[in-house]
Design an enzyme around this catalytic site. Structure first.
Site, PDB file in Angstrom:
ATOM      1  N   ARG A  95       0.555  -1.286  -0.288  1.00  0.00           N
ATOM      2  CA  ARG A  95       0.300   0.338  -0.182  1.00  0.00           C
ATOM      3  C   ARG A  95       1.096   0.964  -0.062  1.00  0.00           C
ATOM      4  NH1 ARG A  95      -3.584   0.082  -2.885  1.00  0.00           N
ATOM      5  NH2 ARG A  95      -4.221   1.409  -1.391  1.00  0.00           N
ATOM      6  N   ILE A  96       1.631   1.275   0.742  1.00  0.00           N
ATOM      7  CA  ILE A  96       3.177   2.366   1.056  1.00  0.00           C
ATOM      8  C   ILE A  96       3.609   2.711   0.390  1.00  0.00           C
ATOM      9  CG2 ILE A  96       4.248   3.689   2.413  1.00  0.00           C
ATOM     10  CD1 ILE A  96       1.119   3.921   3.535  1.00  0.00           C
ATOM     11  N   ASP A 119       9.312  -6.472  -5.063  1.00  0.00           N
ATOM     12  CA  ASP A 119       8.004  -6.886  -5.094  1.00  0.00           C
ATOM     13  C   ASP A 119       8.111  -8.508  -5.027  1.00  0.00           C
ATOM     14  OD1 ASP A 119       5.107  -7.059  -4.706  1.00  0.00           O
ATOM     15  OD2 ASP A 119       5.285  -7.502  -7.063  1.00  0.00           O
ATOM     16  N   ARG A 164      13.510 -11.480  -0.166  1.00  0.00           N
ATOM     17  CA  ARG A 164      12.983 -11.551   1.295  1.00  0.00           C
ATOM     18  C   ARG A 164      14.083 -10.812   1.576  1.00  0.00           C
ATOM     19  NH1 ARG A 164       7.700 -12.299   2.013  1.00  0.00           N
ATOM     20  NH2 ARG A 164       6.450 -13.427   0.390  1.00  0.00           N
ATOM     21  N   CYS A 239       0.986   6.753  10.101  1.00  0.00           N
ATOM     22  CA  CYS A 239       1.178   7.778  10.012  1.00  0.00           C
ATOM     23  C   CYS A 239       0.278   8.346  10.484  1.00  0.00           C
ATOM     24  CB  CYS A 239      -0.946   7.240   8.363  1.00  0.00           C
ATOM     25  SG  CYS A 239      -1.573   5.905   9.324  1.00  0.00           S
ATOM     26  N   ARG A 284      -6.911  -8.600  17.052  1.00  0.00           N
ATOM     27  CA  ARG A 284      -6.595  -8.191  15.305  1.00  0.00           C
ATOM     28  C   ARG A 284      -6.853  -9.622  14.330  1.00  0.00           C
ATOM     29  NH1 ARG A 284      -1.171  -4.439  14.384  1.00  0.00           N
ATOM     30  NH2 ARG A 284      -2.129  -2.578  15.910  1.00  0.00           N
ATOM     31  N   THR A 297      -1.819   1.492  20.032  1.00  0.00           N
ATOM     32  CA  THR A 297      -0.941   1.834  18.871  1.00  0.00           C
ATOM     33  C   THR A 297      -0.142   3.022  19.542  1.00  0.00           C
ATOM     34  OG1 THR A 297      -1.005   4.300  17.413  1.00  0.00           O
ATOM     35  CG2 THR A 297      -2.929   3.878  19.273  1.00  0.00           C
TER      36      THR A 297
END
EC number: 1.2.1.13
Length: 451
Positions: A95-96, A119, A164, A239, A284, A297
């Site tokens: 995503r980022i 990737d 990786r 974020c 989660r 958090t």
């Protein structure tokens, strides 16, 4: 010999208006598409004006005349100085990583060149997920697969590697200057340091760093503390910290934060489970799209990394909710200044939004909802109608943020800061010729205008 004033009359049109020093106070190392630049510049709002060191020996009016000539003559936009770009690798094209690439691609005068992504999905996944995005929509740039290890974005080749183990990445071979570490895995010194061992020169972690040896920077708050020699590995924080820190700074400077708590109602992320499944955090582990998931958090505590005076004064929790993007912070603090009103608090935010935090903090007076803040460029948007003051010293502030796009814009900004501080790199100007000139020529008579 002709005076500066006389020279000015022959070089600068009388109808030219200089921008005030505060007309574009967004951090000088970068520019966003919301940045308003002076009328004289002729630059697109995504541009930065470059001011080369050799110009130090020129008079102020030589510098200004060079900036103004094209505009005054009605010709094309003034262009920044062309310099060699720093080579950038993105490690982790999630995503980022993909948001970062889109944000960077939108900065037409960026001092960076993304030349490789790591990737695990290979070129097929990298190209498809970059082009088609459920949140951002279809990327307007042309994305193609060139061969089995390269994609192109508007004709620019970007190599795709799959490993990786950072130690096995070809950073030395490719001459990588900066790695954008976006996996969320290599967030401590030993982990992120593998990129340095592989040949990269600098690493920017797109997550909170683990370990006191890695400095954290939040654009608009403490980026002025960064220097090229400070560290090879730095963090852009989270974020949520990027949302919280700018307006916490305003509150503390204007009213004095005594203590407080924060709750971020946060969109679910890839760290949660789509359906109930094992996870180290039992909450989660539950289905992300079906539940409100309370979790921890470190964002509130992390504010002290960029605002040391707030150490021990803030704490908080997160509520993960079934939305894919955009989050909102709810901060409640006790302040030292008594007898303030919600209007006073909002006025302080408006002042910051038009001044030192322009492009970082915004104030919204319209009753909007989360979807309205998708692709917001700023780090934090104060919802003015939700600001409250209880008694004489308790303040509640609610602020929205795009936890993907807005955050990625700040990653680009931080990377631009790193580039701007790179040894031998011409400094990126603020956009104000007088300000740029006086920074390198403080004793010049023309600079007394700032006194």
């Amino acid at each position: 010999m002709a005076t500066h004033a006389a020279l000015a009359s022959t070089r600068i049109p009388t109808n030219t208006r200089f921008p005030s020093k505060t007309s574009h106070s967004f951090p000088s190392q970068c520019a966003s598409k919301r940045l308003e630049v002076g009328e004289f510049s002729g630059l697109k709002s995504t541009s930065c004006i470059s001011y080369v060191h050799s110009a130090r020996d020129s008079s102020f009016y030589d510098v200004v005349a060079a900036q103004l000539t094209s505009k005054a003559n009605g010709s094309t936009a003034v262009k920044g100085v062309t310099v060699a770009k720093l080579k950038v690798a993105i490690n982790g094209f999630g995503r980022i990583g993909r948001n970062f690439l889109r944000c960077w691609h939108g900065r037409k005068d960026s001092p960076l060149e993304v030349i490789v992504v790591n990737d695990s999905g290979g070129v097929k996944n990298a190209s498809h997920l970059l082009k088609y995005d459920s949140m951002l929509g279809t990327f307007k740039a042309e994305v193609k697969i060139l061969n089995n290890e390269t994609i192109t974005v508007d004709g620019k080749p970007i190599k795709v590697v799959s490993s990786r183990d950072p130690l096995k990445l070809p950073w030395a071979e490719l001459g990588i200057d900066i790695v954008i570490e976006g996996t969320g895995v290599f967030v401590d010194g030993p982990g992120a340091g593998k990129h340095i061992q592989a040949g990269a020169k600098k690493v920017i972690i797109t997550a909170p760093a683990k370990g006191a040896d890695i400095p954290t920077y939040v654009i608009g708050v403490n980026e002025q503390d960064y220097g090229h020699e400070v560290a090879d590995i730095i963090s852009n924080a989270s974020c949520t910290t990027n949302c919280l820190a700018p307006f916490a700074k305003v509150l503390d400077e204007e009213f004095g934060i005594v203590k407080g708590t924060m709750t971020t109602t946060h969109s679910y992320t890839g760290d949660q489970r789509l359906l109930d499944a094992s996870h180290r955090d039992l909450r989660r582990a539950r289905a992300a799209a079906l539940n409100i998931v309370p979790t921890s958090t470190g964002a509130a505590k992390a504010v002290s990394l960029v605002l040391p005076q707030l150490k021990g004064k803030l704490n908080g929790i997160a509520l993960r909710v079934p939305t894919p993007n955009v989050s909102v912070v709810d901060l409640v603090v006790n302040v030292a200044k008594k007898g303030i009103s919600a209007e006073d608090v909002n006025a302080a935010f408006r002042k910051a939004a038009e001044g030192p935090l322009k492009g970082i903090l915004d104030v919204c007076d319209v009753p909007l909802v989360s979807v309205d803040f998708r692709c917001s460029d700023v780090s934090t948007t104060i919802d003015s109608s939700l600001t409250m003051v209880m008694g004489d010293d308790m303040v509640k502030v609610v602020a929205w943020y795009d936890n993907e796009w807005g955050y990625s814009q700040r990653v680009v900004d931080l990377a631009h800061l790193v580039a701007n501080k790179w040894p031998g790199t011409p400094k990126v100007g603020s956009g104000d010729p007088l300000e740029d000139f006086c920074e390198t020529n403080p004793a010049d008579e023309e600079c007394k205008v700032y006194e």
